[in-house]
Design a protein around this motif. Structure first.
Motif, PDB file in Angstrom:
ATOM      1  N   TYR A   1       6.501   4.282 -15.136  1.00 59.06           N
ATOM      2  CA  TYR A   1       5.734   4.307 -13.888  1.00 59.06           C
ATOM      3  C   TYR A   1       4.310   3.785 -14.083  1.00 59.06           C
ATOM      4  O   TYR A   1       3.798   3.036 -13.247  1.00 59.06           O
ATOM      5  N   LEU A   2       3.668   4.163 -15.198  1.00 62.54           N
ATOM      6  CA  LEU A   2       2.318   3.647 -15.455  1.00 62.54           C
ATOM      7  C   LEU A   2       2.338   2.147 -15.710  1.00 62.54           C
ATOM      8  O   LEU A   2       1.416   1.418 -15.320  1.00 62.54           O
TER       9      LEU A   2
ATOM     10  N   LEU B   1       0.824  -1.206   0.000  1.00 64.22           N
ATOM     11  CA  LEU B   1       0.000   0.000   0.000  1.00 64.22           C
ATOM     12  C   LEU B   1       0.861   1.259   0.000  1.00 64.22           C
ATOM     13  O   LEU B   1       0.568   2.213  -0.733  1.00 64.22           O
ATOM     14  N   ASN B   2       1.926   1.259   0.799  1.00 65.82           N
ATOM     15  CA  ASN B   2       2.799   2.433   0.857  1.00 65.82           C
ATOM     16  C   ASN B   2       3.453   2.711  -0.490  1.00 65.82           C
ATOM     17  O   ASN B   2       3.536   3.865  -0.933  1.00 65.82           O
ATOM     18  N   PHE B   3       3.909   1.645  -1.142  1.00 66.94           N
ATOM     19  CA  PHE B   3       4.574   1.829  -2.437  1.00 66.94           C
ATOM     20  C   PHE B   3       3.563   2.265  -3.500  1.00 66.94           C
ATOM     21  O   PHE B   3       3.871   3.087  -4.364  1.00 66.94           O
ATOM     22  N   THR B   4       2.357   1.710  -3.437  1.00 69.25           N
ATOM     23  CA  THR B   4       1.315   2.105  -4.387  1.00 69.25           C
ATOM     24  C   THR B   4       0.996   3.586  -4.233  1.00 69.25           C
ATOM     25  O   THR B   4       0.804   4.297  -5.235  1.00 69.25           O
ATOM     26  N   ASP B   5       0.948   4.076  -2.999  1.00 73.57           N
ATOM     27  CA  ASP B   5       0.711   5.505  -2.765  1.00 73.57           C
ATOM     28  C   ASP B   5       1.791   6.348  -3.452  1.00 73.57           C
ATOM     29  O   ASP B   5       1.490   7.367  -4.081  1.00 73.57           O
TER      30      ASP B   5
ATOM     31  N   ILE C   1      -6.362   8.585  -8.923  1.00 75.05           N
ATOM     32  CA  ILE C   1      -5.541   8.666 -10.133  1.00 75.05           C
ATOM     33  C   ILE C   1      -6.147   9.675 -11.101  1.00 75.05           C
ATOM     34  O   ILE C   1      -7.356   9.684 -11.315  1.00 75.05           O
ATOM     35  N   ASN C   2      -5.298  10.507 -11.704  1.00 74.49           N
ATOM     36  CA  ASN C   2      -5.780  11.479 -12.681  1.00 74.49           C
ATOM     37  C   ASN C   2      -6.598  10.776 -13.758  1.00 74.49           C
ATOM     38  O   ASN C   2      -6.206   9.715 -14.258  1.00 74.49           O
TER      39      ASN C   2
ATOM     40  N   LEU D   1       3.629   5.440  -6.018  1.00 73.37           N
ATOM     41  CA  LEU D   1       3.478   5.318  -7.471  1.00 73.37           C
ATOM     42  C   LEU D   1       2.362   6.220  -7.996  1.00 73.37           C
ATOM     43  O   LEU D   1       2.519   6.885  -9.028  1.00 73.37           O
ATOM     44  N   VAL D   2       1.236   6.220  -7.311  1.00 70.81           N
ATOM     45  CA  VAL D   2       0.103   7.058  -7.736  1.00 70.81           C
ATOM     46  C   VAL D   2       0.519   8.525  -7.748  1.00 70.81           C
ATOM     47  O   VAL D   2       0.240   9.261  -8.716  1.00 70.81           O
ATOM     48  N   ALA D   3       1.215   8.950  -6.697  1.00 64.08           N
ATOM     49  CA  ALA D   3       1.665  10.340  -6.621  1.00 64.08           C
ATOM     50  C   ALA D   3       2.640  10.661  -7.755  1.00 64.08           C
ATOM     51  O   ALA D   3       2.554  11.735  -8.374  1.00 64.08           O
ATOM     52  N   LYS D   4       3.557   9.732  -8.028  1.00 66.44           N
ATOM     53  CA  LYS D   4       4.550   9.949  -9.087  1.00 66.44           C
ATOM     54  C   LYS D   4       3.892  10.007 -10.453  1.00 66.44           C
ATOM     55  O   LYS D   4       4.222  10.871 -11.280  1.00 66.44           O
ATOM     56  N   CYS D   5       2.969   9.102 -10.721  1.00 67.72           N
ATOM     57  CA  CYS D   5       2.274   9.079 -12.012  1.00 67.72           C
ATOM     58  C   CYS D   5       1.455  10.352 -12.207  1.00 67.72           C
ATOM     59  O   CYS D   5       1.463  10.948 -13.297  1.00 67.72           O
TER      60      CYS D   5
END
Length: 355
Positions: free
Chosen positions: A267-268, A131-135, A293-294, A137-141
């Motif tokens: 990243y996507l 979950l932490n890593f997904t957060d 996600i945007n 990734l979402v922010a980076k994307c």
């Protein structure tokens, strides 16, 4: 060629299989003497030989081989009924030759050490780490998406031609090799497959020709994934046969590229693995992540899904199952679907190399 020699060559398939399995039970040997010694020399030689040619030499070879096989079956197919032993002798001579060449030129990489051992990182993760890593990734994307579009609802289009993207892949590998020297990639030999239409209906984005060491990319699927798919096929070229490891390396090469579109693609590309793991464990939480996600990113994912849906055929599952069986027969126990290992590699890699 005498019948006796043909018989010996035909029967050689059995000791070859035993030898490959025995060598494969010693991954340290494969890693040291094949994947990091013989194979790099051979693969570079093949890339120097064929890489400069603008079209896929391997696809041409496959075309010629198909024609010759059809010619053999037409002209000598009656041997199956009239001279059954001779027919199978001829067939097994060919099979033995292909088996030997495949494993010599590339296939022994299936038996090398897992990449997490080579990189000295873990291969497990907790749900909290997921979950932490997904957060992150979402922010980076979302961040990269807004940098490119300045509008969170706009779909991203890659502004480069296929050949431009092929040339640009080297930058990512060059930057990545400063951290991981074994992932240096030179010279390049990446082509648009002459069989892109067939690959599309079979459900594949690309493949590596093990006999010419050319990376082949499906030229019909030109979307946000294209840069990372190109890097993925190049990861196969440098000796990483496992699909999950090639996904991991292809991602790293894409996000280490100086170009923002490559970074966005990388990243996507992997965020879908993390979202998939969350969906498998908690579908409601997966839906919650989709709201973070945007919408332009969601449109990119939908674009890819629509492409494959448009070209889906009833035969595709059979092709996928065949390839899955092939992978399992070559020491890839989980076959195609090895998403959790990609997730584990990324989480543990970034423990040592934070964003």
């Amino acid at each position: 060629m005498s019948k006796r020699l043909k018989t010996i060559l035909a029967l050689s398939i059995f000791p070859q299989i035993l030898l490959v399995k025995w060598l494969g039970s010693h991954p340290d040997w494969i890693e040291t003497y094949y994947s990091n010694a013989f194979y790099p020399f051979l693969s570079k030689s093949l890339r120097y030989t064929f890489g400069w040619i603008p079209f896929s030499v391997g696809d041409v070879f496959y075309t010629i081989a198909t024609i010759l096989i059809m010619r053999f079956l037409i002209l000598r197919g009656k041997m199956f009924f009239e001279q059954t032993r001779n027919f199978f002798r001829e067939m097994f001579v060919l099979i033995s030759f292909l088996y030997f060449t495949f494993h010599l030129f590339w296939g022994m990489n299936y038996y090398r050490k897992p990449i997490h051992e080579s990189l000295n990182i873990g291969n497990e993760y907790s749900y909290e780490e997921l979950l932490n890593f997904t957060d992150q990734l979402v922010a980076k994307c979302n961040e990269l998406h807004l940098q490119i579009t300045n509008n969170d609802t706009v779909l991203v289009k890659i502004p480069y031609s296929k050949n431009e993207m092929y040339r640009m892949t080297k930058n990512g590998y060059q930057n990545l090799s400063e951290k991981i020297p074994d992932l240096q990639y030179s010279p390049k030999s990446i082509k648009t497959s002459l069989y892109s239409t067939a690959l599309t209906y079979m459900g594949y984005s690309g493949y590596l020709n093990p006999f010419t060491n050319e990376a082949q990319v499906n030229g019909l699927q030109v979307d946000f994934k294209y840069p990372t798919v190109s890097c993925h096929e190049e990861a196969h070229q440098i000796g990483y046969s496992a699909e999950n490891e090639a996904n991991f390396i292809g991602y790293l090469a894409a996000v280490h590229n100086d170009d923002i579109y490559f970074q966005y693609s990388g990243y996507l590309y992997v965020m879908r693995y993390f979202l998939g793991e969350i969906k498998r464990n908690d579908p409601e939480l997966f839906e919650e992540y989709n709201t973070k996600i945007n919408s332009g990113i969601i449109k990119n994912y939908v674009e890819v899904a629509n492409f494959w849906r448009k070209h889906k055929t009833k035969a595709e599952p059979a092709f996928k199952q065949t390839f899955n069986t092939f992978l399992k027969a070559n020491n890839q126990k989980d076959g195609i679907k090895t998403y959790s290992y990609v997730v584990a590699l990324l989480i543990n890699y970034y423990k040592k190399n934070p964003f």
